[in-house]
Each structure stands twice: as C-alpha cells, then as structure tokens.
Design a protein around this motif. Structure first.
Motif, PDB file in Angstrom:
ATOM      1  N   LYS A   1       0.829  -1.208   0.000  1.00  0.00           N
ATOM      2  CA  LYS A   1       0.000   0.000   0.000  1.00  0.00           C
ATOM      3  C   LYS A   1       0.864   1.258   0.000  1.00  0.00           C
ATOM      4  CE  LYS A   1      -3.913  -2.156   2.379  1.00  0.00           C
ATOM      5  NZ  LYS A   1      -4.721  -2.178   3.608  1.00  0.00           N
ATOM      6  N   GLU A   2       1.990   1.174   0.689  1.00  0.00           N
ATOM      7  CA  GLU A   2       2.907   2.305   0.751  1.00  0.00           C
ATOM      8  C   GLU A   2       3.489   2.598  -0.641  1.00  0.00           C
ATOM      9  OE1 GLU A   2       6.176   3.596   4.064  1.00  0.00           O
ATOM     10  OE2 GLU A   2       6.611   1.739   2.949  1.00  0.00           O
ATOM     11  N   ILE A   3       3.827   1.541  -1.353  1.00  0.00           N
ATOM     12  CA  ILE A   3       4.363   1.681  -2.715  1.00  0.00           C
ATOM     13  C   ILE A   3       3.319   2.279  -3.648  1.00  0.00           C
ATOM     14  CG2 ILE A   3       5.170   0.374  -4.733  1.00  0.00           C
ATOM     15  CD1 ILE A   3       6.361  -1.634  -2.660  1.00  0.00           C
ATOM     16  N   ASN A   4       2.069   1.802  -3.530  1.00  0.00           N
ATOM     17  CA  ASN A   4       0.994   2.320  -4.378  1.00  0.00           C
ATOM     18  C   ASN A   4       0.722   3.795  -4.091  1.00  0.00           C
ATOM     19  OD1 ASN A   4       0.267   0.086  -5.966  1.00  0.00           O
ATOM     20  ND2 ASN A   4      -0.799  -0.843  -4.257  1.00  0.00           N
ATOM     21  N   GLU A   5       0.769   4.154  -2.798  1.00  0.00           N
ATOM     22  CA  GLU A   5       0.530   5.544  -2.410  1.00  0.00           C
ATOM     23  C   GLU A   5       1.598   6.457  -3.018  1.00  0.00           C
ATOM     24  OE1 GLU A   5       0.578   8.265   1.665  1.00  0.00           O
ATOM     25  OE2 GLU A   5       0.111   6.110   1.780  1.00  0.00           O
ATOM     26  N   ALA A   6       2.855   6.022  -2.937  1.00  0.00           N
ATOM     27  CA  ALA A   6       3.950   6.823  -3.482  1.00  0.00           C
ATOM     28  C   ALA A   6       3.829   6.962  -4.994  1.00  0.00           C
ATOM     29  CB  ALA A   6       5.291   6.182  -3.107  1.00  0.00           C
ATOM     30  N   TYR A   7       3.460   5.888  -5.639  1.00  0.00           N
ATOM     31  CA  TYR A   7       3.365   5.925  -7.106  1.00  0.00           C
ATOM     32  C   TYR A   7       2.213   6.802  -7.577  1.00  0.00           C
ATOM     33  CZ  TYR A   7       2.984   4.454 -11.957  1.00  0.00           C
ATOM     34  OH  TYR A   7       2.915   4.453 -13.330  1.00  0.00           O
ATOM     35  N   GLN A   8       1.074   6.762  -6.842  1.00  0.00           N
ATOM     36  CA  GLN A   8      -0.066   7.580  -7.247  1.00  0.00           C
ATOM     37  C   GLN A   8       0.287   9.057  -7.232  1.00  0.00           C
ATOM     38  OE1 GLN A   8      -3.646   7.066  -5.015  1.00  0.00           O
ATOM     39  NE2 GLN A   8      -4.887   8.215  -6.464  1.00  0.00           N
ATOM     40  N   VAL A   9       1.102   9.465  -6.309  1.00  0.00           N
ATOM     41  CA  VAL A   9       1.499  10.875  -6.204  1.00  0.00           C
ATOM     42  C   VAL A   9       2.565  11.209  -7.255  1.00  0.00           C
ATOM     43  CG1 VAL A   9       2.587  12.614  -4.738  1.00  0.00           C
ATOM     44  CG2 VAL A   9       0.912  11.021  -3.776  1.00  0.00           C
ATOM     45  N   LEU A  10       3.625  10.418  -7.316  1.00  0.00           N
ATOM     46  CA  LEU A  10       4.751  10.753  -8.186  1.00  0.00           C
ATOM     47  C   LEU A  10       4.473  10.510  -9.667  1.00  0.00           C
ATOM     48  CD1 LEU A  10       7.775   9.458  -6.070  1.00  0.00           C
ATOM     49  CD2 LEU A  10       6.693  11.716  -6.089  1.00  0.00           C
ATOM     50  N   SER A  11       3.472   9.693  -9.985  1.00  0.00           N
ATOM     51  CA  SER A  11       3.148   9.446 -11.389  1.00  0.00           C
ATOM     52  C   SER A  11       2.226  10.514 -11.955  1.00  0.00           C
ATOM     53  CB  SER A  11       2.487   8.066 -11.553  1.00  0.00           C
ATOM     54  OG  SER A  11       1.245   8.022 -10.856  1.00  0.00           O
ATOM     55  N   ASN A  12       1.653  11.352 -11.071  1.00  0.00           N
ATOM     56  CA  ASN A  12       0.771  12.424 -11.501  1.00  0.00           C
ATOM     57  C   ASN A  12       1.548  13.737 -11.459  1.00  0.00           C
ATOM     58  OD1 ASN A  12      -1.199  14.704 -11.119  1.00  0.00           O
ATOM     59  ND2 ASN A  12      -2.667  13.020 -11.380  1.00  0.00           N
ATOM     60  N   PRO A  13       1.734  14.426 -12.598  1.00  0.00           N
ATOM     61  CA  PRO A  13       2.563  15.653 -12.624  1.00  0.00           C
ATOM     62  C   PRO A  13       2.109  16.710 -11.640  1.00  0.00           C
ATOM     63  CG  PRO A  13       2.117  14.892 -14.849  1.00  0.00           C
ATOM     64  CD  PRO A  13       1.258  14.055 -13.936  1.00  0.00           C
ATOM     65  N   GLU A  14       0.790  16.947 -11.509  1.00  0.00           N
ATOM     66  CA  GLU A  14       0.287  17.979 -10.606  1.00  0.00           C
ATOM     67  C   GLU A  14       0.528  17.605  -9.149  1.00  0.00           C
ATOM     68  OE1 GLU A  14      -3.744  18.828 -11.479  1.00  0.00           O
ATOM     69  OE2 GLU A  14      -3.357  19.514 -13.526  1.00  0.00           O
ATOM     70  N   LYS A  15       0.198  16.342  -8.798  1.00  0.00           N
ATOM     71  CA  LYS A  15       0.397  15.889  -7.418  1.00  0.00           C
ATOM     72  C   LYS A  15       1.873  15.860  -7.061  1.00  0.00           C
ATOM     73  CE  LYS A  15      -3.791  13.029  -7.307  1.00  0.00           C
ATOM     74  NZ  LYS A  15      -4.316  11.655  -7.145  1.00  0.00           N
ATOM     75  N   ARG A  16       2.699  15.505  -8.026  1.00  0.00           N
ATOM     76  CA  ARG A  16       4.135  15.457  -7.767  1.00  0.00           C
ATOM     77  C   ARG A  16       4.675  16.864  -7.512  1.00  0.00           C
ATOM     78  NH1 ARG A  16       8.832  12.976 -11.829  1.00  0.00           N
ATOM     79  NH2 ARG A  16      10.610  13.367 -10.416  1.00  0.00           N
ATOM     80  N   ALA A  17       4.172  17.835  -8.292  1.00  0.00           N
ATOM     81  CA  ALA A  17       4.627  19.218  -8.112  1.00  0.00           C
ATOM     82  C   ALA A  17       4.245  19.737  -6.730  1.00  0.00           C
ATOM     83  CB  ALA A  17       4.025  20.105  -9.200  1.00  0.00           C
ATOM     84  N   ARG A  18       3.015  19.457  -6.302  1.00  0.00           N
ATOM     85  CA  ARG A  18       2.580  19.898  -4.967  1.00  0.00           C
ATOM     86  C   ARG A  18       3.380  19.199  -3.876  1.00  0.00           C
ATOM     87  NH1 ARG A  18      -2.675  19.285  -7.180  1.00  0.00           N
ATOM     88  NH2 ARG A  18      -3.071  17.475  -5.822  1.00  0.00           N
ATOM     89  N   TYR A  19       3.643  17.901  -4.104  1.00  0.00           N
ATOM     90  CA  TYR A  19       4.423  17.150  -3.106  1.00  0.00           C
ATOM     91  C   TYR A  19       5.827  17.736  -2.982  1.00  0.00           C
ATOM     92  CZ  TYR A  19       6.899  13.319  -0.829  1.00  0.00           C
ATOM     93  OH  TYR A  19       7.671  12.568   0.014  1.00  0.00           O
ATOM     94  N   ASN A  20       6.429  18.061  -4.147  1.00  0.00           N
ATOM     95  CA  ASN A  20       7.771  18.646  -4.121  1.00  0.00           C
ATOM     96  C   ASN A  20       7.763  20.003  -3.408  1.00  0.00           C
ATOM     97  OD1 ASN A  20       8.828  16.485  -5.495  1.00  0.00           O
ATOM     98  ND2 ASN A  20       8.664  17.441  -7.513  1.00  0.00           N
ATOM     99  N   GLN A  21       6.614  20.725  -3.506  1.00  0.00           N
ATOM    100  CA  GLN A  21       6.508  22.048  -2.889  1.00  0.00           C
ATOM    101  C   GLN A  21       6.328  21.958  -1.381  1.00  0.00           C
ATOM    102  OE1 GLN A  21       3.351  24.445  -4.448  1.00  0.00           O
ATOM    103  NE2 GLN A  21       3.825  26.215  -3.130  1.00  0.00           N
ATOM    104  N   PHE A  22       5.378  21.077  -0.955  1.00  0.00           N
ATOM    105  CA  PHE A  22       5.069  20.967   0.472  1.00  0.00           C
ATOM    106  C   PHE A  22       5.984  19.992   1.202  1.00  0.00           C
ATOM    107  CE2 PHE A  22       1.018  22.403  -1.374  1.00  0.00           C
ATOM    108  CZ  PHE A  22       0.844  23.569  -0.652  1.00  0.00           C
ATOM    109  N   GLY A  23       6.526  19.032   0.478  1.00  0.00           N
ATOM    110  CA  GLY A  23       7.487  18.118   1.070  1.00  0.00           C
ATOM    111  C   GLY A  23       6.901  16.966   1.836  1.00  0.00           C
ATOM    112  N   SER A  24       5.539  16.855   1.927  1.00  0.00           N
ATOM    113  CA  SER A  24       4.931  15.725   2.633  1.00  0.00           C
ATOM    114  C   SER A  24       3.508  15.545   2.166  1.00  0.00           C
ATOM    115  CB  SER A  24       4.952  15.957   4.148  1.00  0.00           C
ATOM    116  OG  SER A  24       4.099  17.042   4.489  1.00  0.00           O
ATOM    117  N   ALA A  25       2.977  14.367   2.428  1.00  0.00           N
ATOM    118  CA  ALA A  25       1.592  14.096   2.053  1.00  0.00           C
ATOM    119  C   ALA A  25       0.642  14.893   2.909  1.00  0.00           C
ATOM    120  CB  ALA A  25       1.296  12.602   2.200  1.00  0.00           C
ATOM    121  N   GLU A  26       1.053  15.191   4.211  1.00  0.00           N
ATOM    122  CA  GLU A  26       0.177  15.935   5.095  1.00  0.00           C
ATOM    123  C   GLU A  26      -0.076  17.330   4.548  1.00  0.00           C
ATOM    124  OE1 GLU A  26       2.550  14.005   5.971  1.00  0.00           O
ATOM    125  OE2 GLU A  26       1.762  12.616   7.471  1.00  0.00           O
TER     126      GLU A  26
END
Length: 381
Positions: free
Chosen positions: A48-73
């Motif tokens: 589940k952890e692997i799937n969660e990481a992939y769902q974020v990093l495989s999506n350009p918009e979600k990946r950009a936000r993640y890179n900006q905020f630095g965490s899923a929270e």
C-alpha cells in the motif's frame, strides 16, 4: 507519525523521469504483492505504501505539490486503507502488473458460443492442356457436410426441439464470484453441460445422430476461364461446409492441375513444339503442315533453311486470363537425315558432291552421309 519520503519508497532520485518512476514501481509492486507473500504480515503494508507513493509521483500535478510541500500531510493526506484495485484510477498500466500476478488479465471468457462460419473445402481438378488454353465449363461432385433435412440442423428428433439448459438457464455461461482483499471478481465460463449452446438435446435425431449435419455429394458447376495453369485456384463462395449455429457456409476452392501435352510445351502464354522436315526440303524450300492447338496449318519453308531454325505463328498460343490477348506458337525445325538409301539415291548424292567440288576419293560412300550430317549440324560425334 511522519511518513517516509515517496522518492525513498520507490528508490528513485527526485529528478527521476516518469519512465524511471514507473519502472521502479513495477519492480517493487511485483516484489511485495500480497498474493506472492501471503505469509508475510508486513507485505500488505509495504504494498500500500508503494501504491501511495506511485499515485502521487506518477501524476505531474500531485508530484509538483508534493515537491513544494514536502509531505503528504501538506497536501491534505491520502488514505489507501481498504481500497481495491478499482480505486487506483490513475494507474493506467496497472493491468500489466495484474497480468504478471495471475498470468492473464481478468476478463470475460468466451461465454456462449457464437455463430461460426463453415470450413472451406478444397477440390483438386485435373484438366487437359486444351481446356486450360481455351477454358471450359464442367461439373464436379464434392463430398461435404450439409444441414440435416430431417431435423433442419437442430440435432433433435423430428417432432421435438432442444430444451433450455438447466445449468446456465439458456445463457450458455456459468458465473462464479470470488471475494479478495481487492474486491470481488466475477469469472464467466462457458457452460460445460451445453458447451455454450444454451440448449440441450434429450431426443437425438437418428438421421444425423444429433450433429445437425449429414454427409452428401453435391454436384457443382465449374467455369474454368481460358488461360489457367497448374496451381490456379477457383473460388466458389458459399459452397463449403455449412456454418454452425446459423453461421454462413465456407467457400469451395478448386485447385487446377493441367496435364502435360504430347506435342506442345507452355511458357507463359506462348507454346512451342518441334517439327521434322527432310534435308531436301530444307535445302530447296517448300511448305510443310504443322499442328496447332486448333487445327493443322501450312508453314512455308524458305530454301536453305538451317537445322534448329525457329518459326513463329502469331496468335496461336494461350489466352491471357480475362482478356482476348493470345500468345504465339514457336516451331523449331528438325532436319531429318535418311538412314537408308538405295543405289540411285546414293549416286545422285555423289553427283551432287562432285558438282560441289568434293573429293570423291576421300569421301567414299560412307563419308558422303557423314558430310551431309555435318552440313546440317547433326553429327552424332
């Protein structure tokens, strides 16, 4: 509790390309899939952890936000607890992973057997050289299966009819449901009792033994076009085996074999033959009668014609298929040298040799015939 970094989970760098992220995800998903590690309690959590990481990093918009905020929270968080495969809508290639786990993608089986086209038939037909050249209409007998006239192809005894299959209730399919941690899967298989027909036969037709078909010889008219050759195929649509469950009949393919001719040989649309004339006619000229595919014709022989000379008769060959164009006939002349001669004939030849300036003492009776053969290019030595 702070979650692990998604890049760390997938084992890639922060500047990794989408292809690198996808490749790493596939490798880890295969490694930690619960179905492959049922005895390991931590496997499901890692998966589940692997799937969660992939769902974020495989999506350009979600990946950009993640890179900006630095965490899923900082993005509002993600909850993957209890989700099945249907929730992973962003995983466009997840079916490939599923193929690796189960050997095949989950899908509907063949289900009810559909109408099927009948098989094609082949018939080898031998024809004469002339029939190939000019065409012909003929009849052949073709053994094949045909719809049973007694039961009209149903396979049931006349007066009865097939009954609805009690196992599949006429659908031709048997469904089974399997519950897994990822949701429910419905497996659809062809009904084994009716073989997907949806119907069963209790009283079998005695004429066809329930097959709905009988063996019969059919008379088929065949039109052979002018110009065909060995290996040519003729197709007669719908004259093959009858179809299954209302499907169309197959086709009949007639493969032609042309018998060799005693006189003529064929090259494309041209034909050729050899023809013998006497050495006197070759020397003095005249006419000779030669055969053609249709009739015998006169051929003019010029004086002094040499052995193996080739003459052409225009338009006496084979028709080109589908046209009025016709090939030529080529005739190669063979000059015959007499094997036996009487005294008068020998003397006349010796006189000819004398007038031609030949040395009679060196020739001799035997030598004169050798000289004649040499002159016409037919020396056996």
């Amino acid at each position: 509790m702070t979650k692990r970094d998604y890049y760390e989970i997938l084992g890639v760098k922060k500047d990794a390309t989408p292809e690198e992220i996808k490749k790493s995800y596939r490798k880890l998903a295969l490694k930690y899939h619960p179905d492959r590690n049922s005895s390991d309690g931590d496997t499901e959590k890692k998966f589940k952890e692997i799937n969660e990481a992939y769902q974020v990093l495989s999506n350009p918009e979600k990946r950009a936000r993640y890179n900006q905020f630095g965490s899923a929270e900082g993005m509002g968080g993600f909850d993957f607890q209890g989700r099945g495969f249907s929730d992973f809508g962003d995983f466009g290639d997840f079916s490939d992973i599923f193929d690796s786990f189960f050997g095949t993608r989950t899908r509907r089986s063949e289900g009810r057997v559909r109408p099927q086209r009948g098989a094609n038939l082949r018939y080898n037909l031998e024809i004469s050289f002339e029939d190939a050249a000019f065409g012909k209409e003929t009849k052949i007998e073709v053994p094949s299966w045909e719809t049973c006239p007694a039961c009209k192809g149903s396979g049931a005894k006349p007066g009865t009819s097939p009954q609805t299959c009690p196992d599949c209730h006429g659908t031709g399919e048997i469904k089974s449901t399997q519950s897994t941690m990822f949701g429910q899967f419905v497996n659809i298989k062809t009904c084994p009792r009716c073989a997907g027909e949806g119907k069963i036969i209790k009283d079998v037709c005695t004429n066809c033994r329930g097959t709905g078909k009988v063996k019969k010889n059919r008379v088929v008219k065949v039109k052979i076009p002018a110009g065909v050759d060995t290996g040519h195929k003729l197709r007669i649509s719908g004259m093959g085996e009858p179809g299954e469950r209302g499907g169309p009949s197959g086709d009949l393919y007639i493969v032609l074999y042309v018998k060799p001719h005693k006189i003529f040989k064929r090259t494309g649309i041209d034909i050729s033959c050899t023809h013998s004339i006497s050495f006197v006619k070759a020397a003095l000229g005249g006419t000779t009668t030669v055969p053609t595919l249709e009739e015998k014709v006169k051929l003019k022989i010029p004086a002094g014609t040499q052995p193996n000379s080739v003459f052409r008769l225009g338009g006496k060959g084979i028709f080109k298929i589908g046209t009025q164009q016709r090939g030529n006939q080529y005739i190669k002349l063979i000059v015959e040298i007499p094997k036996k001669m009487n005294d008068k004939q020998r003397n006349l030849l010796l006189e000819y040799a004398k007038l031609n300036g030949e040395d009679l003492e060196k020739l001799g009776e035997k030598g004169i015939f050798t000289k004649i053969k040499n002159a016409f290019g037919q020396n056996n030595n």
